[in-house]
Design an enzyme around this catalytic site. Structure first.
Site, PDB file in Angstrom:
ATOM      1  CG  HIS A  75      -7.625   4.422   0.872  1.00 64.84           C
ATOM      2  ND1 HIS A  75      -7.160   3.763  -0.227  1.00 64.84           N
ATOM      3  CD2 HIS A  75      -6.570   5.156   1.356  1.00 64.84           C
ATOM      4  CE1 HIS A  75      -5.888   4.080  -0.426  1.00 64.84           C
ATOM      5  NE2 HIS A  75      -5.503   4.926   0.521  1.00 64.84           N
ATOM      6  CD  GLU A  91      -6.397   7.014   5.576  1.00 67.86           C
ATOM      7  OE1 GLU A  91      -6.819   6.943   4.419  1.00 67.86           O
ATOM      8  OE2 GLU A  91      -5.212   7.325   5.852  1.00 67.86           O
ATOM      9  CG  HIS A 122      -1.925   1.115   1.212  1.00 73.08           C
ATOM     10  ND1 HIS A 122      -3.270   0.896   1.292  1.00 73.08           N
ATOM     11  CD2 HIS A 122      -1.782   2.467   1.115  1.00 73.08           C
ATOM     12  CE1 HIS A 122      -3.920   2.043   1.255  1.00 73.08           C
ATOM     13  NE2 HIS A 122      -3.023   3.020   1.148  1.00 73.08           N
ATOM     14  CG  ASP A 152      -0.868   5.532   3.274  1.00 72.44           C
ATOM     15  OD1 ASP A 152      -1.286   5.250   2.141  1.00 72.44           O
ATOM     16  OD2 ASP A 152      -1.561   6.125   4.117  1.00 72.44           O
ATOM     17  CD  GLN A 204      -6.828  11.073  -1.819  1.00 68.77           C
ATOM     18  OE1 GLN A 204      -5.692  10.624  -1.878  1.00 68.77           O
ATOM     19  NE2 GLN A 204      -7.563  10.953  -0.727  1.00 68.77           N
ATOM     20  CG  HIS A 224      -1.232   6.753  -1.955  1.00 71.42           C
ATOM     21  ND1 HIS A 224      -2.514   6.926  -2.416  1.00 71.42           N
ATOM     22  CD2 HIS A 224      -1.353   6.063  -0.786  1.00 71.42           C
ATOM     23  CE1 HIS A 224      -3.378   6.375  -1.560  1.00 71.42           C
ATOM     24  NE2 HIS A 224      -2.686   5.855  -0.555  1.00 71.42           N
TER      25      HIS A 224
HETATM   26 FE   FE2 Z   1      -3.477   5.147   1.384  1.00 74.89          FE
END
Ligand code: FE2
Length: 416
Positions: free
Chosen positions: A208, A211, A55, A307, A150, A57
């Site tokens: 996701h 979160e 995981h 992340d 996102q 980005h």
């Molecule tokens: Fe993430």
């Protein structure tokens, strides 16, 4: 290729490993330390399968402070900063940063990466930049791409169409962000839509999920129910799930039954979540990490991930997954000897299960000759030393060789 004097995880003896045509052809236990011709003398250090980063980005890596810093440290200001930075994305900008980040990850023994790529961009610039890199980078890493909305699917203009387009362009995994959708109803509907899309397209799912420090954010039960009822099971991953940190124990106990039945995977990002969560607390401040120890102890698959590497959400990070293990062991109260003995599972086998590549991952005859050698003899000593990756080898090709630090002045009683 021949490797001698290697220690394997959970095995008392040393081993010789032989490889042919990029695969392990023979793995033999040694009676004693060997001093014979070889390509790599592991010198009794731990040889294990490469680290897995399930995981990250990559589209946002190395953008911290551009065009401005995330001063509050919240997830939501991070999304605002990223929305500004997205305006200046170009194919070349993304690819140059991905190369630099992948170099960092290779330097830390990672050979398998699942990257989320933001597709709430009408131009899909980052996705178009990263999809071609799957084949370009294949000699060094496996790259799996998640179409990650996102800014939401139902809450972003043409969100559904962008997700579908992302899969056509080459994304491997369907993402989601239900807690960020405008309403709970949108969040639930987005989960139903994500699962349907993944099923019809034969894709994996990585959401996701919750979160947020809101104990009322309960999309995990929606996702797990869908995974159970559709039979998608371990093809589904719930990332972050930090609201679980704030669930009351009675609800969480009931939830665990469903989670276990569903067979879904979990990914926790300990440094990122501790940094971003608890931001609306005074004291005590919540750590914001999902219940890693409890999920693991209940027999569920939990992997750890970074992340970010220096982006609007987290301005540190260097590719070192051992840092995540160290942090999680502390923050999740996993400091018992038994916890240490299997700690590398979090960044090896468990991540491989998340990426659905367990059939071609591991130190076994017939599998690709991908491995790393660590400065340490077992999980415990690697964790204690935060042992460096000394070698990283992919299908017999050496990606990395690092000399352990040599102390030139030995401290003795006489010198004190
Ligand atoms: Fe993430």
């Amino acid at each position: 290729m021949k490797i001698i004097n290697a220690r394997l995880r959970h095995q008392p003896s040393l081993f010789t490993l032989e490889c042919e045509e990029g695969r392990f052809s023979q793995i033999t236990a040694q009676d004693t330390t060997l001093n014979s011709p070889c390509d790599i003398d592991a010198k009794g250090q731990l040889l294990c399968a490469p680290f897995v980063e399930p995981h990250i980005h990559l589209d946002a890596v190395l953008t911290a402070g551009e065009p401005r810093w995330n001063n509050s440290g919240t997830l939501f200001e991070g999304i605002e900063c990223w929305a500004l930075r997205k305006e200046s994305l170009t194919i070349d900008d993304v690819q140059q940063r991905v190369y630099r980040a992948v170099q960092l990850l290779i330097g830390q023994g990672v050979q398998h990466i699942r990257t989320h790529v933001d597709v709430t961009d009408p131009q899909l610039t980052a996705l178009k930049a990263i999809v071609p890199l799957k084949s370009v980078l294949a000699p060094y890493i496996d790259l799996q791409i998640v179409a990650f909305p996102q800014e939401g699917i139902l809450s972003f203009p043409n969100g559904k169409a962008l997700m579908q387009q992302a899969l056509e362009i080459g994304a491997d995994v369907v993402g989601g962000i239900p807690h960020f959708e405008f309403t709970r109803e949108y969040g639930v509907e987005s989960m139903r839509w994500v699962m349907e899309l993944a099923q019809t397209q034969g894709k994996l799912v990585d959401v996701h999920c919750d979160e947020i420090d809101d104990g009322n954010s309960r999309f995990l039960e929606v996702l797990a129910t869908a995974a159970l009822e559709t039979g998608m099971g371990d093809r589904v991953t719930a990332s972050h799930t930090v609201a679980m940190h704030s669930y009351n124990n009675a609800y969480c106990s009931k939830l665990f039954r469903l989670l276990k039945m569903s067979g879904i995977n979990f990914v926790s990002c300990p440094t990122e979540n501790t940094h971003l969560q608890g931001r609306f607390d005074s004291f005590p401040k919540r750590r914001g990490i999902t219940r890693v120890k409890e999920l693991r102890d209940a027999g569920m698959n939990v992997a750890l991930a970074q992340d970010s590497i220096q982006d609007p959400w987290y301005s540190l990070g260097n590719g070192k997954l051992l840092r995540q293990v160290d942090f999680a062991l502390h923050a999740c109260h996993m400091m018992g000897y038994d916890d240490f003995k299997t700690a590398l599972d979090f960044i090896t086998d468990n991540g491989a299960k998340v990426m659905h590549m367990a059939d071609r991952y591991g130190i076994e005859v017939g599998k690709p000759a991908n491995f790393i050698i660590l400065d340490g003899i077992d999980d415990v000593s690697v964790i204690q030393k935060q042992g460096d990756v000394l070698w990283s080898v992919r299908e017999e090709k050496v990606l990395l060789e690092r000399q352990p630090a040599m102390i030139k002045q030995q401290v003795t009683l006489a010198t004190i």
